[in-house]
Design an enzyme around this catalytic site. Structure first.
Site, mmCIF file in Angstrom:
data_model
loop_
_atom_site.group_PDB
_atom_site.id
_atom_site.type_symbol
_atom_site.label_atom_id
_atom_site.label_comp_id
_atom_site.label_asym_id
_atom_site.label_seq_id
_atom_site.Cartn_x
_atom_site.Cartn_y
_atom_site.Cartn_z
ATOM 1 N N HIS A 72 0.849 -1.200 0.000
ATOM 2 C CA HIS A 72 0.000 0.000 0.000
ATOM 3 C C HIS A 72 0.877 1.240 0.000
ATOM 4 O O HIS A 72 1.702 1.408 0.891
ATOM 5 C CB HIS A 72 -0.915 0.017 1.227
ATOM 6 C CG HIS A 72 -2.137 -0.837 1.064
ATOM 7 N ND1 HIS A 72 -3.283 -0.643 1.788
ATOM 8 C CD2 HIS A 72 -2.382 -1.882 0.245
ATOM 9 C CE1 HIS A 72 -4.192 -1.527 1.418
ATOM 10 N NE2 HIS A 72 -3.664 -2.309 0.490
ATOM 11 N N TYR A 200 -9.554 5.523 6.863
ATOM 12 C CA TYR A 200 -9.761 5.893 8.267
ATOM 13 C C TYR A 200 -10.807 7.001 8.255
ATOM 14 O O TYR A 200 -10.578 8.067 7.658
ATOM 15 C CB TYR A 200 -8.476 6.421 8.885
ATOM 16 C CG TYR A 200 -7.404 5.359 9.110
ATOM 17 C CD1 TYR A 200 -7.319 4.672 10.316
ATOM 18 C CD2 TYR A 200 -6.478 5.043 8.116
ATOM 19 C CE1 TYR A 200 -6.335 3.704 10.539
ATOM 20 C CE2 TYR A 200 -5.497 4.077 8.324
ATOM 21 C CZ TYR A 200 -5.429 3.417 9.543
ATOM 22 O OH TYR A 200 -4.459 2.464 9.755
ATOM 23 N N PRO A 292 -5.130 0.760 18.407
ATOM 24 C CA PRO A 292 -4.851 0.184 17.081
ATOM 25 C C PRO A 292 -4.817 1.192 15.934
ATOM 26 O O PRO A 292 -4.386 0.835 14.835
ATOM 27 C CB PRO A 292 -5.997 -0.809 16.884
ATOM 28 C CG PRO A 292 -7.073 -0.367 17.805
ATOM 29 C CD PRO A 292 -6.418 0.318 18.952
ATOM 30 N N LYS A 296 0.298 0.162 14.981
ATOM 31 C CA LYS A 296 1.697 0.167 15.433
ATOM 32 C C LYS A 296 2.055 -0.971 16.390
ATOM 33 O O LYS A 296 3.228 -1.170 16.711
ATOM 34 C CB LYS A 296 2.021 1.523 16.102
ATOM 35 C CG LYS A 296 2.094 2.666 15.123
ATOM 36 C CD LYS A 296 3.338 2.578 14.260
ATOM 37 C CE LYS A 296 3.289 3.444 13.039
ATOM 38 N NZ LYS A 296 3.545 2.754 11.791
ATOM 39 N N TYR A 384 3.551 6.657 9.707
ATOM 40 C CA TYR A 384 2.744 5.501 9.314
ATOM 41 C C TYR A 384 3.626 4.385 8.720
ATOM 42 O O TYR A 384 3.460 3.210 9.044
ATOM 43 C CB TYR A 384 1.650 5.921 8.315
ATOM 44 C CG TYR A 384 0.534 4.892 8.235
ATOM 45 C CD1 TYR A 384 -0.660 5.066 8.937
ATOM 46 C CD2 TYR A 384 0.687 3.729 7.487
ATOM 47 C CE1 TYR A 384 -1.666 4.104 8.888
ATOM 48 C CE2 TYR A 384 -0.307 2.763 7.432
ATOM 49 C CZ TYR A 384 -1.484 2.964 8.130
ATOM 50 O OH TYR A 384 -2.477 2.010 8.088
HETATM 51 C C1 PHB Z 1 -6.547 -4.161 10.480
HETATM 52 O O1 PHB Z 1 -6.536 -4.464 9.280
HETATM 53 O O2 PHB Z 1 -6.973 -4.955 11.329
HETATM 54 C C2 PHB Z 1 -6.083 -2.813 10.880
HETATM 55 C C3 PHB Z 1 -5.501 -1.990 9.940
HETATM 56 C C4 PHB Z 1 -5.076 -0.735 10.302
HETATM 57 C C5 PHB Z 1 -5.235 -0.307 11.600
HETATM 58 C C6 PHB Z 1 -5.785 -1.135 12.562
HETATM 59 C C7 PHB Z 1 -6.218 -2.394 12.194
HETATM 60 O O3 PHB Z 1 -4.828 0.944 11.924
#
Ligand code: PHB
Ligand code: APR
Length: 389
Positions: A72, A200, A292, A296, A384
């Site tokens: 990504h 997000y 989450p 990280k 990130y």
């Molecule tokens: C996930 O795919 O479970 C996931 C991805 C990004 C995040 C948190 C969880 O920031």
């Protein structure tokens, strides 16, 4: 039994360390409280920084990750019906790899099994002794039988609820914690992801995240109340709520399907200092937890493993204690930066109970700043994709 490095915990931290040590001929034994299937049944985030990918390569475990992982080069941030992209590659020259933690853990187990790795599963009553001396040992019970493992070093990779952190005397250890007033309700479904990158979403109804495991396996989350139970949410209620929190044109193309997993996770920021006591070293969730947002957790565990691995190699190969002596300091310096990023990103994206109108305006201004300012995007992208080790 005797080994050089006793590893408590067979999650990703313990396995990665064990496999890396194996590549340098350093012996280890992994003690795991549960079974392998139980460990592999846990669903966790799936975004790998390049540093972790490089460690998997070093461990000789990156073939499937490279074949099946999805690179990504950016991510989407949405606010109401607005959506903008933060381009990681443009700002940092780097990308992240989307690959489930379960898959990564399974690859590590396979590699350890193929290379004769020593494990003890279903261990009970693990007790660390003499960690502040040159001859530590661990007592534990398997199938009702008491056993003892003598070692040079102990790696405490036993997660937030493990014994390792608790074995460090209270007058040595200082803990820092922030508990967030909401949780994440996560759903896994065998449907194509709504977008080929992550979204997000900040919405007045609360945060949402659209993520994925592969082209036919989606992982979605919505911010929920801490008092909610997964069974309170039917699949239909989940999908409808998710659709209300993402931009309309994404909601219109969202493919819904039955959930194959549904769970609620609380959000917490936590750090314990120091990460070393004598010959006991804490790694990963045993020492720190991040919310989450930004994925990280696993990546921070990986950077700890990297520093500890280097320190142990330095000890066994060069008879130098420099690496292990600076482990806690180096690991914590990076941990705190990941804590800052996860805390910032969580604060930016969630709806807080009793949030004042001023606080809401600040959130909007911060998102608007991120949308319109290249240096703000670069800063987000750098964090990130992962700060350097
Ligand atoms: C996930 O795919 O479970 C996931 C991805 C990004 C995040 C948190 C969880 O920031
Ligand atoms: N004895 C032996 N094993 C233990 C004990 C104990 N007393 N207590 C816990 N364990 C085991 C758990 O069963 C688990 O398998 O330690 C392992 C710890 O694994 P994780 O919790 O996955 O922690 P870690 O390996 O540091 O991985 C960090 O995983 O938890 C996520 O968000 C986190 O993604 C991050 C990553």
């Amino acid at each position: 039994m005797k080994t050089q490095v006793a590893i408590i915990g067979g999650g990703p931290s313990g396995l990665l360390l064990s496999q890396l040590l194996h590549t340098r001929g350093i012996d280890s034994v992994v003690l795991e409280r549960k079974t392998k299937d139980y460990v592999l049944g846990r669903i966790r985030a799936g975004v790998l920084e390049q540093g972790l990918v490089a460690l998997m390569e070093k461990a000789g475990c990156a073939d499937r990750l490279h074949a099946e992982g999805i690179p990504h080069e950016g991510t989407w941030i949405s606010y109401g019906d607005e959506m903008f992209r933060v381009d990681f590659t443009e700002h940092t020259g780097k990308l992240v790899m989307v690959y489930g933690q379960t898959e990564l853990t399974s690859d590590l187990y396979k590699a350890r099994e193929e290379s004769g790795g020593k494990f003890e599963f279903n261990v009970e009553d693990v007790a660390i002794h003499s960690a502040d001396t040159d001859a530590p040992h661990i007592d534990y019970i398997v199938a009702g039988e008491a056993r003892r493992l003598d070692c040079d070093f102990i790696a405490g990779c036993d997660g937030f609820h493990g014994v390792s952190r608790q074995s460090i005397p209270l007058d040595v250890r200082k803990e820092y914690e922030k508990v967030y007033p909401f949780g994440w309700l996560g759903v896994l479904s065998e449907t194509p992801p709504v977008n080929h990158e992550l979204i997000y979403a900040n919405s007045p109804r609360g945060f949402a995240l659209c993520s994925m495991r592969n082209e036919n396996l989606s992982r979605y989350y919505i911010q929920c109340s801490l008092s909610d139970k997964p069974d309170d949410w039917t699949d239909e209620a989940f999908w409808q709520e998710l659709k209300r929190r993402i931009p309309v044109y994404q909601a219109e193309t969202l493919v819904m399907g039955p959930s194959i997993e549904k769970s609620i996770a609380p959000l917490r920021s936590f750090v314990t200092e120091p990460m070393r006591w004598g010959n006991l070293f804490l790694c990963g969730d045993a020492a720190h937890i991040v919310p989450p947002t930004g994925a990280k957790g696993l990546n921070t565990a990986a950077s700890d493993v990297n520093y500890l691995f280097d320190g142990l190699c330095d000890f066994y190969e060069n008879a130098s204690t420099d690496g292990i002596d600076t482990y806690s300091e180096k690991a914590l310096a990076r941990v705190w930066k990941a804590e800052r990023f996860s805390w910032w990103f969580s604060s930016l994206m969630h709806t807080y109970p009793n949030q004042s109108e001023f606080d809401l305006k600040m959130q909007v201004a911060e998102i608007e700043y991120l949308r319109s300012c290249t240096s703000a995007q670069r800063s987000m992208a750098e964090n990130y994709v992962g700060l350097p080790y």
